[in-house]
Design a protein around this motif. Structure first.
Motif, PDB file in Angstrom:
ATOM      1  N   UNK A 168      -5.917  -8.152  -0.946  1.00 38.56           N
ATOM      2  CA  UNK A 168      -5.258  -6.997  -0.344  1.00 38.56           C
ATOM      3  C   UNK A 168      -5.852  -5.698  -0.887  1.00 38.56           C
ATOM      4  N   UNK A 169      -6.365  -5.726  -2.120  1.00 39.12           N
ATOM      5  CA  UNK A 169      -7.006  -4.529  -2.674  1.00 39.12           C
ATOM      6  C   UNK A 169      -8.252  -4.164  -1.887  1.00 39.12           C
ATOM      7  N   UNK A 170      -8.969  -5.176  -1.397  1.00 38.33           N
ATOM      8  CA  UNK A 170     -10.113  -4.904  -0.525  1.00 38.33           C
ATOM      9  C   UNK A 170      -9.629  -4.430   0.851  1.00 38.33           C
ATOM     10  N   UNK A 171      -8.601  -5.082   1.367  1.00 36.56           N
ATOM     11  CA  UNK A 171      -8.088  -4.724   2.694  1.00 36.56           C
ATOM     12  C   UNK A 171      -7.595  -3.284   2.737  1.00 36.56           C
ATOM     13  N   UNK A 172      -7.077  -2.787   1.613  1.00 34.96           N
ATOM     14  CA  UNK A 172      -6.578  -1.412   1.551  1.00 34.96           C
ATOM     15  C   UNK A 172      -7.682  -0.407   1.851  1.00 34.96           C
ATOM     16  N   UNK A 173      -8.947  -0.831   1.667  1.00 32.60           N
ATOM     17  CA  UNK A 173     -10.094   0.048   1.907  1.00 32.60           C
ATOM     18  C   UNK A 173     -10.695  -0.142   3.301  1.00 32.60           C
ATOM     19  N   UNK A 174     -10.101  -1.016   4.091  1.00 32.06           N
ATOM     20  CA  UNK A 174     -10.648  -1.366   5.398  1.00 32.06           C
ATOM     21  C   UNK A 174      -9.691  -0.934   6.506  1.00 32.06           C
ATOM     22  N   UNK A 175     -10.020   0.115   7.242  1.00 29.42           N
ATOM     23  CA  UNK A 175      -9.096   0.613   8.278  1.00 29.42           C
ATOM     24  C   UNK A 175      -8.779  -0.405   9.362  1.00 29.42           C
ATOM     25  N   UNK A 176      -9.639  -1.408   9.578  1.00 23.48           N
ATOM     26  CA  UNK A 176      -9.398  -2.406  10.623  1.00 23.48           C
ATOM     27  C   UNK A 176      -8.518  -3.559  10.141  1.00 23.48           C
ATOM     28  N   UNK A 177      -8.219  -3.609   8.864  1.00 22.33           N
ATOM     29  CA  UNK A 177      -7.444  -4.736   8.335  1.00 22.33           C
ATOM     30  C   UNK A 177      -6.032  -4.745   8.901  1.00 22.33           C
ATOM     31  N   UNK A 178      -5.556  -5.935   9.187  1.00 23.10           N
ATOM     32  CA  UNK A 178      -4.203  -6.097   9.733  1.00 23.10           C
ATOM     33  C   UNK A 178      -3.153  -5.599   8.746  1.00 23.10           C
ATOM     34  N   UNK A 179      -3.297  -5.968   7.480  1.00 20.73           N
ATOM     35  CA  UNK A 179      -2.353  -5.534   6.442  1.00 20.73           C
ATOM     36  C   UNK A 179      -3.122  -4.844   5.331  1.00 20.73           C
ATOM     37  N   UNK A 180      -2.702  -3.627   4.986  1.00 24.14           N
ATOM     38  CA  UNK A 180      -3.407  -2.823   3.991  1.00 24.14           C
ATOM     39  C   UNK A 180      -2.528  -2.401   2.823  1.00 24.14           C
ATOM     40  N   UNK A 181      -1.222  -2.556   2.953  1.00 25.91           N
ATOM     41  CA  UNK A 181      -0.328  -2.108   1.903  1.00 25.91           C
ATOM     42  C   UNK A 181      -0.499  -2.966   0.645  1.00 25.91           C
ATOM     43  N   UNK A 182      -0.539  -2.350  -0.541  1.00 30.79           N
ATOM     44  CA  UNK A 182      -0.671  -3.130  -1.778  1.00 30.79           C
ATOM     45  C   UNK A 182       0.484  -4.104  -1.945  1.00 30.79           C
ATOM     46  N   UNK A 183       0.183  -5.268  -2.522  1.00 31.73           N
ATOM     47  CA  UNK A 183       1.220  -6.258  -2.828  1.00 31.73           C
ATOM     48  C   UNK A 183       1.062  -6.701  -4.267  1.00 31.73           C
TER      49      UNK A 183
END
Length: 381
Positions: A168-183
């Motif tokens: 999710x830390x990588x996804x937070x940097x990707x605007x196309x990611x489905x889920x970006x909120x830190x967990x």
């Protein structure tokens, strides 16, 4: 034959990934294909090889795009199929069976528009020997080896939960990611139990989307707009169509064999790898991948990830698009592994890792059934 003499010159996904009820499976194939061919600076008339998975399959896709191929590949072994298509395309181009190959993927995994999914045939080995015991569908199949691994090596629930946290830390940097909120680990463990010991946040997304690749010879790539990505090594194999028949529940023989072959062909060691993509249908699959590919020892991958080695700033960047756990997962995720490897090697990724010269993509097909591995590089061999 020379190492790296075949290259990826076009790579693109559909305009959007996520929930796309207005897109049929065929439309997703076509959209990804058009984007990839445009990315390569080519026309559909330049394509003379096609590879895809049914349904709709390479013939329907080629017909829709107006392609008249002289080489066709419809290999379908689950989510890793596209890595095998790349391997087969390399062989076809070297043999002169095609000059430029288009590999397409499109899947309406969430919206189920134009998808073809049926019940498990009653005569299949799975239906006869596993389904009666409740082993039906990915979550219940994948938990069998995971539970054995946890027992043998002491993998904790917290270490397993950290896999989606890191990605999710990588996804937070990707605007196309489905889920970006830190967990947090606590968030993962508090999420709904799906099939013990897997919680909701340890299971892949279910989305719509697609993508495509264009592959040709390195000699031809010089006149094209994108920097070529050289295919240095490939591997493919399978273990068993039944999860119950794995040689050892704590390791994937298919991962071991396909990755060893790809590394040997590429002439690289683990220390040469700057970036890694491992299929992550569920949180434990990257753990198996890290160990079976030889990046860490047996039983060490859980702690390796929990110590931050694979997240931003870590020494082995892993699943930098957010993976199937946070970015997207249409059902057959392998195409997205390759797309992110190509982006990283081009220097075009949303969460770009500095200085990437070699990226490895490890695919999984079925439930540890099949595997494919690609070693890719932006360096001229």
């Amino acid at each position: 034959m020379a190492r790296g003499d075949v290259v990826i010159v076009g790579a693109a996904e559909t305009d959007e990934v996520g929930v796309l009820p207005g897109h049929s499976t065929l439309r997703l194939h076509v959209e990804g294909a058009r984007n990839a061919v445009a990315d390569a600076g080519l026309r559909m008339s330049d394509i003379d090889g096609i590879a895809s998975v049914s349904a709709p399959g390479p013939i329907q896709v080629a017909h829709t795009l107006g392609i008249k191929p002289r080489w066709i590949d419809g290999t379908g072994v689950g989510g890793t199929s596209f890595l095998l298509h790349v391997r087969h395309a390399v062989a076809a181009i070297r043999a002169g069976h095609a000059t430029t190959v288009l590999i397409t993927h499109g899947e309406s995994g969430r919206s189920q528009v134009g998808s073809a999914r049926g019940a498990l045939p009653a005569s299949s080995p799975n239906a006869q020997f596993e389904a009666p015991y409740g082993v039906l569908g990915p979550p219940t199949m994948f938990t069998i080896p995971l539970l054995r691994y946890m027992k043998e090596f002491g993998l904790t629930a917290e270490q397993l939960a950290y896999v989606p946290v890191a990605q999710r830390k990588w996804a937070a940097r990707n605007p196309r990611a489905r889920y970006r909120e830190p967990i947090t680990v606590e968030d993962v463990l508090d999420s709904r139990m799906i099939s013990y010991p897997l919680h909701l946040l340890e299971c892949c997304l279910v989305t719509d989307g697609g993508g495509a690749l264009v592959i040709t010879s390195a000699d031809r790539a010089g006149d094209l707009p994108q920097p070529p990505v050289h295919i240095l090594g490939t591997g493919e194999t399978f273990e068993s169509p039944l999860i119950s028949q794995m040689e050892d529940f704590t390791t994937s023989a298919a991962f071991r064999r396909s990755s060893a072959e790809a590394f040997a062909e590429a002439g690289i060691t683990h220390g040469d790898v700057d970036h890694l993509m491992i299929y992550d249908a569920f949180a434990h699959v990257p753990i198996y991948g890290l160990e079976d590919m030889g990046f860490v020892g047996r039983g060490e991958a859980g702690a390796f990830i929990a110590e931050g080695n694979t997240e931003p700033g870590g020494r082995l960047p892993l699943n930098t698009n957010g993976g199937g756990l946070s970015y997207t997962h249409t059902g057959m995720y392998g195409m997205f592994l390759i797309q992110e490897s190509v982006r990283q090697l081009r220097g075009q990724a949303a969460a770009q890792v500095p200085g990437v010269e070699i990226s490895v993509a490890q695919g999984n097909g079925g439930m540890f059934t099949a595997a494919g591995t690609l070693v890719l590089s932006n360096r001229t061999p």
